[in-house]
Motif scaffolding. Structure first.
Motif, short mmCIF file in Angstrom:
data_model
loop_
_atom_site.label_atom_id
_atom_site.label_comp_id
_atom_site.label_asym_id
_atom_site.label_seq_id
_atom_site.Cartn_x
_atom_site.Cartn_y
_atom_site.Cartn_z
N GLY A 224 0.82 -1.22 0.00
CA GLY A 224 0.00 0.00 0.00
C GLY A 224 0.85 1.26 0.00
O GLY A 224 0.54 2.22 -0.71
N GLN A 225 1.92 1.26 0.78
CA GLN A 225 2.82 2.41 0.83
C GLN A 225 3.51 2.62 -0.52
O GLN A 225 3.68 3.76 -0.97
CB GLN A 225 3.89 2.23 1.91
CG GLN A 225 3.36 2.37 3.32
CD GLN A 225 4.47 2.14 4.33
OE1 GLN A 225 4.89 1.00 4.54
NE2 GLN A 225 4.95 3.20 4.92
N LEU B 205 2.34 1.69 -3.50
CA LEU B 205 1.33 2.20 -4.44
C LEU B 205 1.06 3.68 -4.22
O LEU B 205 0.95 4.45 -5.18
CB LEU B 205 0.03 1.40 -4.30
CG LEU B 205 0.05 -0.01 -4.87
CD1 LEU B 205 -1.16 -0.80 -4.40
CD2 LEU B 205 0.12 0.02 -6.38
N LYS B 206 0.99 4.08 -2.96
CA LYS B 206 0.75 5.49 -2.64
C LYS B 206 1.90 6.37 -3.13
O LYS B 206 1.69 7.44 -3.70
CB LYS B 206 0.58 5.65 -1.12
CG LYS B 206 -0.04 6.97 -0.72
CD LYS B 206 -0.19 7.08 0.78
CE LYS B 206 -1.19 6.09 1.33
NZ LYS B 206 -1.43 6.26 2.77
N ALA B 207 3.13 5.91 -2.92
CA ALA B 207 4.30 6.67 -3.38
C ALA B 207 4.32 6.78 -4.90
O ALA B 207 4.66 7.83 -5.45
CB ALA B 207 5.58 6.00 -2.88
N GLN C 86 1.63 6.65 -6.94
CA GLN C 86 0.54 7.53 -7.37
C GLN C 86 0.87 9.00 -7.13
O GLN C 86 0.50 9.86 -7.91
CB GLN C 86 -0.74 7.16 -6.62
CG GLN C 86 -1.31 5.83 -7.06
CD GLN C 86 -2.37 5.29 -6.10
OE1 GLN C 86 -2.58 5.82 -5.03
NE2 GLN C 86 -3.01 4.20 -6.50
N ARG C 87 1.59 9.28 -6.05
CA ARG C 87 1.96 10.66 -5.72
C ARG C 87 3.25 11.11 -6.39
O ARG C 87 3.68 12.23 -6.21
CB ARG C 87 2.11 10.81 -4.20
CG ARG C 87 0.81 10.62 -3.47
CD ARG C 87 1.00 10.76 -1.99
NE ARG C 87 -0.28 10.61 -1.29
CZ ARG C 87 -0.40 10.54 0.01
NH1 ARG C 87 0.67 10.60 0.79
NH2 ARG C 87 -1.59 10.42 0.56
N GLN D 71 6.25 10.30 -5.71
CA GLN D 71 7.05 10.73 -4.58
C GLN D 71 8.31 9.87 -4.43
O GLN D 71 8.27 8.66 -4.62
CB GLN D 71 6.21 10.61 -3.31
CG GLN D 71 6.81 11.22 -2.09
CD GLN D 71 5.80 11.20 -0.95
OE1 GLN D 71 5.05 10.25 -0.79
NE2 GLN D 71 5.78 12.25 -0.17
N PRO E 34 8.85 8.37 3.16
CA PRO E 34 8.73 9.35 2.07
C PRO E 34 9.76 10.47 2.25
O PRO E 34 10.04 10.90 3.37
CB PRO E 34 7.31 9.90 2.22
CG PRO E 34 6.62 9.03 3.20
CD PRO E 34 7.65 8.28 3.97
#
Length: 73
Positions: free
Chosen positions: A3-4, A6-8, A10-11, A13, A64
């Motif tokens: 999940g982390q 995927l979030k990175a 998408q952002r 980052q 991050p």
């Protein structure tokens, strides 16, 4: 952990990652995640200056990268 990642991705980052290699060596890498699949992910590694494939199970920690304004100016 997935999940982390995927979030990175998408952002768009950058992430600092602690990673344990197959040989047991632990490295700290700054990466930019480009693709996430079931058990692996692709990322550009700034340590090796190349695209790499990592095993999600071998990631020990993800943090991050936060750029502060004074670093931009």
């Amino acid at each position: 952990m997935k999940g982390q990642l995927l979030k990175a991705m998408q952002r768009n980052q950058l992430v600092d990652m602690m990673y344990i290699a197959k040989n047991g060596e632990i490295t700290k890498r700054r990466i930019k995640v480009t693709k996430v699949s079931d058990d692996k992910f692709n990322a550009y590694c700034f340590l090796k200056h190349a695209n790499r494939v990592f095993c999600i199970d071998n990631v020990l920690a993800l943090v991050p990268v936060i750029r502060k304004e004074r670093e931009v100016i």
